[in-house]
Design a protein around this motif. Structure first.
Motif, PDB file in Angstrom:
ATOM      1  N   VAL A 180       0.866  -1.180   0.000  1.00  0.00           N
ATOM      2  CA  VAL A 180       0.000   0.000   0.000  1.00  0.00           C
ATOM      3  C   VAL A 180       0.901   1.226   0.000  1.00  0.00           C
ATOM      4  CG1 VAL A 180      -1.818   1.254   1.204  1.00  0.00           C
ATOM      5  CG2 VAL A 180      -1.775  -1.249   1.290  1.00  0.00           C
ATOM      6  N   VAL A 181       0.904   1.959  -1.109  1.00  0.00           N
ATOM      7  CA  VAL A 181       1.711   3.179  -1.240  1.00  0.00           C
ATOM      8  C   VAL A 181       0.940   4.342  -0.623  1.00  0.00           C
ATOM      9  CG1 VAL A 181       2.900   4.728  -2.835  1.00  0.00           C
ATOM     10  CG2 VAL A 181       2.708   2.291  -3.370  1.00  0.00           C
ATOM     11  N   LEU A 182       1.628   5.173   0.148  1.00  0.00           N
ATOM     12  CA  LEU A 182       0.986   6.260   0.876  1.00  0.00           C
ATOM     13  C   LEU A 182       1.564   7.614   0.474  1.00  0.00           C
ATOM     14  CD1 LEU A 182       1.185   4.645   4.447  1.00  0.00           C
ATOM     15  CD2 LEU A 182      -0.712   4.477   2.814  1.00  0.00           C
ATOM     16  N   ASP A 183       0.691   8.536   0.122  1.00  0.00           N
ATOM     17  CA  ASP A 183       1.083   9.915  -0.149  1.00  0.00           C
ATOM     18  C   ASP A 183      -0.175  10.771  -0.002  1.00  0.00           C
ATOM     19  OD1 ASP A 183       2.404  12.215  -0.845  1.00  0.00           O
ATOM     20  OD2 ASP A 183       3.069  11.516  -2.814  1.00  0.00           O
ATOM     21  N   PRO A 184      -0.169  11.801   0.827  1.00  0.00           N
ATOM     22  CA  PRO A 184      -1.394  12.580   1.030  1.00  0.00           C
ATOM     23  C   PRO A 184      -1.992  13.159  -0.245  1.00  0.00           C
ATOM     24  CG  PRO A 184       0.209  13.123   2.712  1.00  0.00           C
ATOM     25  CD  PRO A 184       0.920  12.267   1.704  1.00  0.00           C
ATOM     26  N   MET A 185      -1.144  13.502  -1.224  1.00  0.00           N
ATOM     27  CA  MET A 185      -1.626  14.172  -2.427  1.00  0.00           C
ATOM     28  C   MET A 185      -1.255  13.391  -3.682  1.00  0.00           C
ATOM     29  SD  MET A 185      -2.795  16.686  -0.692  1.00  0.00           S
ATOM     30  CE  MET A 185      -3.302  17.966  -1.840  1.00  0.00           C
ATOM     31  N   LEU A 186      -2.216  13.229  -4.582  1.00  0.00           N
ATOM     32  CA  LEU A 186      -1.952  12.711  -5.915  1.00  0.00           C
ATOM     33  C   LEU A 186      -2.194  13.880  -6.866  1.00  0.00           C
ATOM     34  CD1 LEU A 186      -1.382  10.467  -7.962  1.00  0.00           C
ATOM     35  CD2 LEU A 186      -3.797   9.811  -7.816  1.00  0.00           C
ATOM     36  N   ALA A 187      -1.124  14.607  -7.163  1.00  0.00           N
ATOM     37  CA  ALA A 187      -1.257  15.849  -7.934  1.00  0.00           C
ATOM     38  C   ALA A 187      -1.002  15.585  -9.419  1.00  0.00           C
ATOM     39  CB  ALA A 187      -0.305  16.905  -7.378  1.00  0.00           C
ATOM     40  N   THR A 188       0.240  15.772  -9.890  1.00  0.00           N
ATOM     41  CA  THR A 188       0.542  15.496 -11.301  1.00  0.00           C
ATOM     42  C   THR A 188       0.555  13.996 -11.579  1.00  0.00           C
ATOM     43  OG1 THR A 188       2.937  15.392 -10.948  1.00  0.00           O
ATOM     44  CG2 THR A 188       1.970  17.568 -11.413  1.00  0.00           C
ATOM     45  N   GLY A 189       0.767  13.202 -10.534  1.00  0.00           N
ATOM     46  CA  GLY A 189       0.862  11.757 -10.700  1.00  0.00           C
ATOM     47  C   GLY A 189       2.272  11.262 -10.918  1.00  0.00           C
ATOM     48  N   GLY A 190       3.219  12.183 -11.059  1.00  0.00           N
ATOM     49  CA  GLY A 190       4.595  11.785 -11.335  1.00  0.00           C
ATOM     50  C   GLY A 190       5.216  10.958 -10.231  1.00  0.00           C
ATOM     51  N   SER A 191       5.093  11.419  -8.983  1.00  0.00           N
ATOM     52  CA  SER A 191       5.686  10.689  -7.859  1.00  0.00           C
ATOM     53  C   SER A 191       5.024   9.336  -7.667  1.00  0.00           C
ATOM     54  CB  SER A 191       5.560  11.518  -6.568  1.00  0.00           C
ATOM     55  OG  SER A 191       6.336  12.694  -6.649  1.00  0.00           O
TER      56      SER A 191
ATOM     57  N   CYS B 291      -4.269   7.964  -1.044  1.00  0.00           N
ATOM     58  CA  CYS B 291      -3.996   9.381  -0.815  1.00  0.00           C
ATOM     59  C   CYS B 291      -5.217  10.020  -0.172  1.00  0.00           C
ATOM     60  CB  CYS B 291      -3.648  10.085  -2.125  1.00  0.00           C
ATOM     61  SG  CYS B 291      -4.968  10.064  -3.366  1.00  0.00           S
ATOM     62  N   LEU B 292      -5.047  11.245   0.281  1.00  0.00           N
ATOM     63  CA  LEU B 292      -6.169  11.959   0.877  1.00  0.00           C
ATOM     64  C   LEU B 292      -6.926  12.754  -0.185  1.00  0.00           C
ATOM     65  CD1 LEU B 292      -4.526  13.193   4.196  1.00  0.00           C
ATOM     66  CD2 LEU B 292      -5.606  10.996   3.668  1.00  0.00           C
ATOM     67  N   ILE B 293      -6.198  13.488  -1.002  1.00  0.00           N
ATOM     68  CA  ILE B 293      -6.807  14.287  -2.062  1.00  0.00           C
ATOM     69  C   ILE B 293      -6.095  13.992  -3.377  1.00  0.00           C
ATOM     70  CG2 ILE B 293      -7.311  16.620  -2.903  1.00  0.00           C
ATOM     71  CD1 ILE B 293      -7.415  17.545  -0.006  1.00  0.00           C
ATOM     72  N   ALA B 294      -6.887  13.769  -4.420  1.00  0.00           N
ATOM     73  CA  ALA B 294      -6.333  13.488  -5.748  1.00  0.00           C
ATOM     74  C   ALA B 294      -6.852  14.505  -6.749  1.00  0.00           C
ATOM     75  CB  ALA B 294      -6.728  12.088  -6.193  1.00  0.00           C
ATOM     76  N   SER B 295      -6.047  14.783  -7.751  1.00  0.00           N
ATOM     77  CA  SER B 295      -6.517  15.586  -8.886  1.00  0.00           C
ATOM     78  C   SER B 295      -6.960  14.626  -9.986  1.00  0.00           C
ATOM     79  CB  SER B 295      -5.399  16.479  -9.422  1.00  0.00           C
ATOM     80  OG  SER B 295      -4.435  15.702 -10.119  1.00  0.00           O
ATOM     81  N   ARG B 296      -7.837  15.099 -10.842  1.00  0.00           N
ATOM     82  CA  ARG B 296      -8.265  14.246 -11.954  1.00  0.00           C
ATOM     83  C   ARG B 296      -7.088  13.928 -12.869  1.00  0.00           C
ATOM     84  NH1 ARG B 296     -13.416  13.091 -12.078  1.00  0.00           N
ATOM     85  NH2 ARG B 296     -14.864  14.376 -10.865  1.00  0.00           N
ATOM     86  N   GLN B 297      -6.184  14.906 -13.051  1.00  0.00           N
ATOM     87  CA  GLN B 297      -5.016  14.661 -13.902  1.00  0.00           C
ATOM     88  C   GLN B 297      -4.132  13.567 -13.323  1.00  0.00           C
ATOM     89  OE1 GLN B 297      -6.258  17.644 -12.902  1.00  0.00           O
ATOM     90  NE2 GLN B 297      -5.502  19.322 -14.202  1.00  0.00           N
ATOM     91  N   GLY B 298      -3.960  13.596 -12.005  1.00  0.00           N
ATOM     92  CA  GLY B 298      -3.127  12.585 -11.351  1.00  0.00           C
ATOM     93  C   GLY B 298      -3.725  11.197 -11.469  1.00  0.00           C
ATOM     94  N   ILE B 299      -5.037  11.111 -11.278  1.00  0.00           N
ATOM     95  CA  ILE B 299      -5.723   9.823 -11.415  1.00  0.00           C
ATOM     96  C   ILE B 299      -5.569   9.287 -12.831  1.00  0.00           C
ATOM     97  CG2 ILE B 299      -8.002   8.738 -11.487  1.00  0.00           C
ATOM     98  CD1 ILE B 299      -8.775  10.526  -9.102  1.00  0.00           C
ATOM     99  N   GLU B 300      -5.779  10.165 -13.817  1.00  0.00           N
ATOM    100  CA  GLU B 300      -5.688   9.736 -15.209  1.00  0.00           C
ATOM    101  C   GLU B 300      -4.285   9.252 -15.557  1.00  0.00           C
ATOM    102  OE1 GLU B 300      -7.023  13.159 -17.317  1.00  0.00           O
ATOM    103  OE2 GLU B 300      -9.140  12.881 -16.747  1.00  0.00           O
TER     104      GLU B 300
END
Length: 209
Positions: free
Chosen positions: A128-139, A159-168
């Motif tokens: 289970v990978v943990l990161d509070p933010m899924l922003a650009t998705g790069g990390s 994650c806690l909050i994701a962006s649509r771009q990061g999910i995609e």
């Protein structure tokens, strides 16, 4: 969105609102991240298999169920992912913890790996990978690549909050990885931060903003 699980539980949504508030102190922020992670962990671990055992209660014998030896590993992406570990370990104290260190190049917004330490038996573990933010998705994508390179058995991203771009992007590069989050925000700003998001999670966790 396929393979994306968004938590709508009232307690999680309430705590996410407090987490977003710019007036929330670093101490409160850390506590909220831990609490939300633990609440999310209840569903993230729903597919852990069980086996039946026989035990003796103070009254008599009972056939009941325990976890069937499934091996888990929590792998936070440094540094902000560290804030999510304790909450999940309270639920699954026998899990191992690995660490992947990534920082974002401010010019390219792409991740740069600087540290990786994983359990020796990572190939036998569900990760289970943990990161509070899924922003650009790069990390997220880079961390998953590292884990696949080390033959992780299966991988989930929490994650806690994701962006649509990061999910995609994560879906595009790793369609086999399920994503669990508490909120999905629509956009990123020019600096790659989620809008409205909650700011820099690492800075807010550790009081370095």
């Amino acid at each position: 969105m396929n393979n994306v699980f968004v938590f709508d539980h009232p307690l999680i949504q309430h705590k996410i609102s407090l987490l977003r508030d710019k007036n929330t102190s670093a101490k409160e922020f850390r506590e909220l991240v831990s609490e939300i992670s633990m609440l999310m962990g209840y569903e993230v671990t729903r597919d852990i298999p069980l086996k039946e055992v026989e035990i003796e209660t103070p009254i008599g014998h009972a056939r009941t169920k325990v976890i069937s030896g499934k091996k888990l590993a929590f792998v936070p992406i440094l540094r902000a992912g560290l804030g999510m570990v304790d909450g999940l370990l309270k639920l699954v104290p026998m899990a191992r913890v690995g660490h992947i260190g990534l920082y974002r190049d401010h010019d390219t917004l792409e991740p740069v790996e600087y540290y990786c330490k994983l359990p020796e038996d990572i190939s036998e573990r569900d990760v289970v990978v943990l990161d509070p933010m899924l922003a650009t998705g790069g990390s997220a994508c880079d961390a998953v690549k590292v884990l696949k390179r080390n033959n992780a058995k299966s991988i989930k991203f929490v994650c806690l909050i994701a962006s649509r771009q990061g999910i995609e992007r994560l879906h595009r590069e790793h369609p086999d990885v399920a994503i669990y989050c508490a909120a999905v925000d629509e956009t990123l700003n020019d600096d790659g931060y989620i809008v409205p998001g909650l700011g820099d999670a690492g800075d807010r966790l550790f009081g370095t903003k």
